[in-house]
Design an enzyme around this catalytic site. Structure first.
Site, PDB file in Angstrom:
ATOM      1  N   CYS A   2       0.837  -1.204   0.000  1.00  0.00           N
ATOM      2  CA  CYS A   2       0.000   0.000   0.000  1.00  0.00           C
ATOM      3  C   CYS A   2       0.870   1.253   0.000  1.00  0.00           C
ATOM      4  O   CYS A   2       2.011   1.239   0.426  1.00  0.00           O
ATOM      5  CB  CYS A   2      -0.880   0.023   1.246  1.00  0.00           C
ATOM      6  SG  CYS A   2      -1.943  -1.401   1.366  1.00  0.00           S
ATOM      7  N   ARG A  27       4.434   0.792  -6.250  1.00  0.00           N
ATOM      8  CA  ARG A  27       4.404  -0.129  -5.110  1.00  0.00           C
ATOM      9  C   ARG A  27       3.414  -1.282  -5.316  1.00  0.00           C
ATOM     10  O   ARG A  27       3.361  -2.204  -4.511  1.00  0.00           O
ATOM     11  CB  ARG A  27       4.056   0.638  -3.830  1.00  0.00           C
ATOM     12  CG  ARG A  27       5.090   1.688  -3.440  1.00  0.00           C
ATOM     13  CD  ARG A  27       4.542   2.622  -2.371  1.00  0.00           C
ATOM     14  NE  ARG A  27       4.312   1.954  -1.115  1.00  0.00           N
ATOM     15  CZ  ARG A  27       5.259   1.775  -0.181  1.00  0.00           C
ATOM     16  NH1 ARG A  27       6.476   2.206  -0.400  1.00  0.00           N
ATOM     17  NH2 ARG A  27       4.990   1.178   0.957  1.00  0.00           N
ATOM     18  N   TRP A  84      -2.963  -2.454  -1.577  1.00  0.00           N
ATOM     19  CA  TRP A  84      -2.537  -3.773  -2.098  1.00  0.00           C
ATOM     20  C   TRP A  84      -3.153  -4.763  -1.142  1.00  0.00           C
ATOM     21  O   TRP A  84      -2.718  -4.880   0.007  1.00  0.00           O
ATOM     22  CB  TRP A  84      -1.010  -3.856  -2.099  1.00  0.00           C
ATOM     23  CG  TRP A  84      -0.449  -5.011  -2.857  1.00  0.00           C
ATOM     24  CD1 TRP A  84      -0.398  -5.167  -4.221  1.00  0.00           C
ATOM     25  CD2 TRP A  84       0.168  -6.187  -2.319  1.00  0.00           C
ATOM     26  NE1 TRP A  84       0.210  -6.357  -4.552  1.00  0.00           N
ATOM     27  CE2 TRP A  84       0.568  -7.002  -3.409  1.00  0.00           C
ATOM     28  CE3 TRP A  84       0.425  -6.631  -1.038  1.00  0.00           C
ATOM     29  CZ2 TRP A  84       1.196  -8.229  -3.241  1.00  0.00           C
ATOM     30  CZ3 TRP A  84       1.071  -7.859  -0.869  1.00  0.00           C
ATOM     31  CH2 TRP A  84       1.424  -8.643  -1.964  1.00  0.00           C
ATOM     32  N   ASN A 108      -1.199   1.296   5.840  1.00  0.00           N
ATOM     33  CA  ASN A 108      -0.377   0.279   5.163  1.00  0.00           C
ATOM     34  C   ASN A 108       0.102  -0.674   6.249  1.00  0.00           C
ATOM     35  O   ASN A 108       0.650  -0.246   7.259  1.00  0.00           O
ATOM     36  CB  ASN A 108       0.822   0.938   4.468  1.00  0.00           C
ATOM     37  CG  ASN A 108       1.750  -0.112   3.855  1.00  0.00           C
ATOM     38  OD1 ASN A 108       1.310  -1.220   3.542  1.00  0.00           O
ATOM     39  ND2 ASN A 108       3.028   0.220   3.710  1.00  0.00           N
ATOM     40  N   GLY A 109      -0.134  -1.970   6.070  1.00  0.00           N
ATOM     41  CA  GLY A 109       0.341  -2.947   7.062  1.00  0.00           C
ATOM     42  C   GLY A 109      -0.755  -3.952   7.363  1.00  0.00           C
ATOM     43  O   GLY A 109      -1.688  -4.130   6.597  1.00  0.00           O
ATOM     44  N   GLU A 489      19.201 -15.188 -11.896  1.00  0.00           N
ATOM     45  CA  GLU A 489      18.693 -13.808 -11.976  1.00  0.00           C
ATOM     46  C   GLU A 489      18.139 -13.526 -13.362  1.00  0.00           C
ATOM     47  O   GLU A 489      17.079 -12.908 -13.516  1.00  0.00           O
ATOM     48  CB  GLU A 489      19.802 -12.828 -11.603  1.00  0.00           C
ATOM     49  CG  GLU A 489      19.443 -11.368 -11.761  1.00  0.00           C
ATOM     50  CD  GLU A 489      18.245 -10.920 -10.919  1.00  0.00           C
ATOM     51  OE1 GLU A 489      17.808 -11.687 -10.042  1.00  0.00           O
ATOM     52  OE2 GLU A 489      17.735  -9.816 -11.171  1.00  0.00           O
ATOM     53  N   LYS A 493      14.286 -12.353 -14.047  1.00  0.00           N
ATOM     54  CA  LYS A 493      13.957 -11.125 -14.782  1.00  0.00           C
ATOM     55  C   LYS A 493      12.957 -11.429 -15.889  1.00  0.00           C
ATOM     56  O   LYS A 493      11.955 -10.744 -16.054  1.00  0.00           O
ATOM     57  CB  LYS A 493      15.224 -10.508 -15.375  1.00  0.00           C
ATOM     58  CG  LYS A 493      16.077  -9.809 -14.347  1.00  0.00           C
ATOM     59  CD  LYS A 493      15.568  -8.454 -13.969  1.00  0.00           C
ATOM     60  CE  LYS A 493      15.083  -8.135 -12.623  1.00  0.00           C
ATOM     61  NZ  LYS A 493      15.246  -8.860 -11.449  1.00  0.00           N
ATOM     62  N   GLU A 496       9.410 -12.600 -14.461  1.00  0.00           N
ATOM     63  CA  GLU A 496       8.595 -11.661 -13.670  1.00  0.00           C
ATOM     64  C   GLU A 496       8.061 -10.503 -14.505  1.00  0.00           C
ATOM     65  O   GLU A 496       7.068  -9.886 -14.113  1.00  0.00           O
ATOM     66  CB  GLU A 496       9.365 -11.148 -12.456  1.00  0.00           C
ATOM     67  CG  GLU A 496      10.505 -10.204 -12.750  1.00  0.00           C
ATOM     68  CD  GLU A 496      11.098  -9.620 -11.465  1.00  0.00           C
ATOM     69  OE1 GLU A 496      10.361  -9.330 -10.520  1.00  0.00           O
ATOM     70  OE2 GLU A 496      12.328  -9.484 -11.423  1.00  0.00           O
ATOM     71  N   HIS A 512      21.777 -33.958 -15.123  1.00  0.00           N
ATOM     72  CA  HIS A 512      20.997 -34.588 -14.043  1.00  0.00           C
ATOM     73  C   HIS A 512      19.502 -34.341 -14.213  1.00  0.00           C
ATOM     74  O   HIS A 512      18.730 -34.511 -13.276  1.00  0.00           O
ATOM     75  CB  HIS A 512      21.475 -34.054 -12.690  1.00  0.00           C
ATOM     76  CG  HIS A 512      22.909 -34.346 -12.424  1.00  0.00           C
ATOM     77  ND1 HIS A 512      23.390 -35.604 -12.131  1.00  0.00           N
ATOM     78  CD2 HIS A 512      23.994 -33.539 -12.490  1.00  0.00           C
ATOM     79  CE1 HIS A 512      24.700 -35.570 -11.978  1.00  0.00           C
ATOM     80  NE2 HIS A 512      25.098 -34.323 -12.184  1.00  0.00           N
ATOM     81  N   LYS A 611       6.573  -3.923  -5.370  1.00  0.00           N
ATOM     82  CA  LYS A 611       7.982  -3.523  -5.290  1.00  0.00           C
ATOM     83  C   LYS A 611       8.582  -3.923  -3.941  1.00  0.00           C
ATOM     84  O   LYS A 611       9.732  -4.265  -3.847  1.00  0.00           O
ATOM     85  CB  LYS A 611       8.127  -2.011  -5.475  1.00  0.00           C
ATOM     86  CG  LYS A 611       9.557  -1.509  -5.470  1.00  0.00           C
ATOM     87  CD  LYS A 611      10.387  -2.147  -6.548  1.00  0.00           C
ATOM     88  CE  LYS A 611      11.843  -1.755  -6.497  1.00  0.00           C
ATOM     89  NZ  LYS A 611      12.676  -2.544  -7.424  1.00  0.00           N
TER      90      LYS A 611
HETATM   91  C1  AGP Z   1      13.253  -8.695  -8.121  1.00  0.00           C
HETATM   92  O1  AGP Z   1      13.228  -8.244  -9.465  1.00  0.00           O
HETATM   93  C2  AGP Z   1      11.907  -8.744  -7.487  1.00  0.00           C
HETATM   94  N1  AGP Z   1      11.247  -7.510  -7.570  1.00  0.00           N
HETATM   95  C3  AGP Z   1      11.926  -9.339  -6.092  1.00  0.00           C
HETATM   96  O2  AGP Z   1      12.450 -10.648  -6.200  1.00  0.00           O
HETATM   97  C4  AGP Z   1      12.772  -8.588  -5.026  1.00  0.00           C
HETATM   98  O3  AGP Z   1      14.142  -8.722  -5.317  1.00  0.00           O
HETATM   99  C5  AGP Z   1      12.490  -9.239  -3.658  1.00  0.00           C
HETATM  100  O4  AGP Z   1      11.133  -9.056  -3.347  1.00  0.00           O
HETATM  101  C6  AGP Z   1      13.364  -8.670  -2.526  1.00  0.00           C
HETATM  102  O5  AGP Z   1      13.075  -7.302  -2.362  1.00  0.00           O
HETATM  103  P1  AGP Z   1      14.081  -6.422  -1.432  1.00  0.00           P
HETATM  104  O6  AGP Z   1      15.416  -6.446  -2.097  1.00  0.00           O
HETATM  105  O7  AGP Z   1      13.465  -5.060  -1.396  1.00  0.00           O
HETATM  106  O8  AGP Z   1      14.125  -7.082  -0.082  1.00  0.00           O
END
Ligand code: AGP
Length: 616
Positions: A2, A27, A84, A108-109, A489, A493, A496, A512, A611
């Site tokens: 949020c 966010r 959210w 938020n929370g 990674e 990318k 996601e 394997h 985010k």
């Molecule tokens: C990465 O592209 C994602 N958005 C997600 O995996 C992110 O890295 C993860 O949620 C950790 O977030 P942080 O680094 O703010 O703790």
């Protein structure tokens, strides 16, 4: 998560609130709303004098903007929210602000004891309109007002009943000259303007108005007037919070002419790495300074690197760097798993919590677990005064600037940079790294931003490559050694932001199992720079080709062997293995970006993602 905004000042609040919410869209959210207290500051206006007017709806912010366009709520004091969903499905009724009696609130929370509180209040006649936990806050504050508390005390006293996580802002009917806010384990920043004050979940919202900010601490409750604020704890004891100057310009938090924040942030990486190195590297002396952080690496039993998502991939690279350069045992854990395995961490160990946002709930929980077991905690985070930074014994900040795109890019490469500095400093202290070798590595490290720029300047090549394979439904990413986490990674990318299935694997694991997946439709991205394991990776490459897999190789400049063996090759400069991840990740970021852009997905706010994941 949020997003919250609040305003008091001479401007029409509706306009300020909607703009502030727009800057928090990254966010992730499913609903939005505002509440504006009508009437000029200090005087009662005509009409519904002194009552807050609420506009809220499910969906994107544009829907809310359209809903108020004809007749925007008027007034100089207001609160706003992007939701959210955590309790209660996304709907107009569950959208914030929530109002009961005289009290409108955005939050938020998670209020963990809201059911018990709701049951208690229901027995005395309170009727609830929504399924949310947040609504209980309006009821609690209103009940305190009815019991005779003044507005500020009513907010404090209500929060004493609350268990859980909150950042909140409150309007109270008839109270024209103040809003109230509070935080516990969720971020909230106050912006100090000239005759106007702001509150927001994050810095980009206040930047267009002011760079002077106050970060509220956990347990703080603030009364905010147009000329300043008073901050107390829940008991009413005054708290002093120094203002900080944010060097981020408003432009930095905008797209700067790029199509998406993610592309802007990919291009910002050379400067972000430079900023993260600044003042910490002294090539001539071979020294690295860690912002005065005092850690006796030589006395450490073990280092634990704990994180989530992309930050976890940085942690995996960190293990190679620290064990390789400092010869200290490193364990790497997913934060969401760490506290459930009853870890053997204790006094004499160091836990490094890596988190771009500094708000990830799982990572914060790992910090608490480590502290509870007597370990020291260092945070590596990108957000000053974030919750994890505050909880740590020491914080080593990345200086990536605001990362708005949900897919993490520049935060990742600056995390790698921070871990490199940590490994180099530790290596010098444990004497595992000679001054001479350190000097050589530091000299090369200073060239890395330039090498990164050389790669990013070849963006057209990667755009063409992406378009060539954009229709594939399954991708495989392979790497060895320090590039194995980069394979993970690269796959993350792609999946996601383009919603295409992709897996990262250690190249040695092919035989394997994953080799059964290879077919002529499958792009296989293979990280094959010169260095340890190169020959083995070349064998893996041949195995893929022998099964008609489409090989996209990331290779060292001039390596014609790889170029001849692969269907497509992208070259990177020849650098020492510890620096390779900073380079090999770049083509994978751009590949993912252009595949997603070709598919037309919401690159900056991919579906279902946020985010900052501030709930467990
Ligand atoms: C990465 O592209 C994602 N958005 C997600 O995996 C992110 O890295 C993860 O949620 C950790 O977030 P942080 O680094 O703010 O703790």
């Amino acid at each position: 998560m949020c997003g919250i905004v609040a305003y008091i000042g001479p401007k029409q609040a509706t306009e300020v609130l909607l703009d502030g919410l727009k800057r928090l869209e990254y966010r992730g959210y499913d609903s939005a709303g505002i509440a504006v207290l009508n009437g000029p500051i200090g005087t009662q206006d005509s009409g519904r004098a002194g009552e807050s007017v609420i506009a809220r709806c499910q969906g994107k912010l544009d829907r809310l903007v359209r809903s108020v366009a004809e007749d925007p709520p008027r007034g100089h004091l207001g609160i706003g929210h992007t939701r959210w969903a955590t309790h209660g499905r996304p709907s107009d009724e569950n959208a914030h602000p929530h109002k009961f009696g005289r009290v409108a609130v955005v939050h938020n929370g998670i209020i963990e004891n809201f059911v018990a509180l709701r049951d208690r209040l229901s027995t005395v006649g309170h009727v609830f309109q929504s399924e949310t936990d947040t609504e209980i806050l309006a009821h609690l504050i209103d009940a305190e007002l009815h019991a005779g508390a003044d507005p500020f005390a009513a907010v404090r006293q209500a929060l004493r009943h609350v268990e859980g996580v909150y950042a909140l802002a409150v309007l109270i009917d008839g109270v024209h000259d103040r809003f109230f806010c509070a935080r516990k384990d969720a971020p909230l920043v106050l912006g100090r303007g000239d005759g106007e004050q702001f509150a927001a979940s994050d810095i980009p919202s206040v930047l267009p108005h002011t760079r002077e900010v106050i970060f509220l601490e956990d347990g703080d409750v603030a009364e905010v007037r147009s000329d300043g604020c008073t901050i107390t704890d829940l008991a009413g004891t005054m708290q002093r919070r120094a203002a900080k100057t944010i060097t981020w310009s408003a432009a930095m938090a905008e797209k700067g002419g790029y199509k998406h924040f993610m592309l802007k942030e990919i291009f910002e990486q050379p400067s972000a790495v430079t900023d993260t190195l600044r003042g910490r590297v002294h090539p001539v002396s071979g020294k690295v300074t860690l912002d005065g952080i005092q850690i006796s690496f030589a006395d450490l039993q073990r280092i634990y690197l704990v994180a989530c998502g992309t930050s976890y991939h940085a942690a995996l690279v960190g293990k190679f760097l620290i064990e390789g350069l400092a010869r200290i045992t490193v364990e790497v854990d997913l934060a969401s798993e760490f506290r459930y395995r009853n870890p053997l961490i204790g006094k004499g160990d160091l836990l490094v919590a890596i988190s771009q946002s500094g708000e990830t709930a799982d990572t914060m929980a790992a910090v608490r677990e480590a502290k509870g077991k007597g370990a020291r905690v260092m945070a590596v985070t990108n957000v000053i005064d974030s919750s994890i930074a505050r909880a740590a014994d020491a914080t080593f900040y990345t200086h990536a600037g605001p990362e708005i795109g949900v897919a993490s890019t520049k935060a990742f490469t600056t995390q790698l940079t921070a871990l490199l500095l940590l490994a180099l400093a530790a290596g010098r202290e444990t004497k595992a790294l000679s001054a001479e070798r350190a000097e050589g590595l530091l000299k090369e490290l200073m060239t890395i931003p330039h090498q990164m720029k050389r790669i990013i300047d070849q963006v057209r090549t990667l755009q063409d490559l992406a378009h060539r394979y954009a229709d594939a439904s399954d991708w495989l990413y392979l790497g060895r050694g320090v590039n194995y986490p980069i394979a993970l990674e690269g796959a993350l990318k792609l999946k996601e932001i383009s919603y295409i299935h992709a897996e990262g694997y250690p190249a040695g694991e092919m035989k394997h199992g994953p080799i059964a997946l290879i077919n002529e439709q499958m792009p296989v991205v293979i990280l094959a720079p010169k260095g340890p394991g190169y020959e083995k990776v070349m064998s893996n490459l041949q195995e893929v080709r022998a099964r008609a897999g489409k090989v996209i190789a990331i290779a060292t400049e001039g390596d014609s062997v790889v170029a001849d063996a692969a269907d497509a090759v992208f070259f990177i400069p020849d650098v020492a293995p510890p620096f390779q991840p900073l380079l090999t990740v770049l083509p994978l970021q751009l590949l993912a970006y252009y595949v997603a852009d070709a598919k037309g997905t919401d690159v900056d706010q991919p579906r279902n993602l946020a985010k900052s994941v501030t709930v467990e």
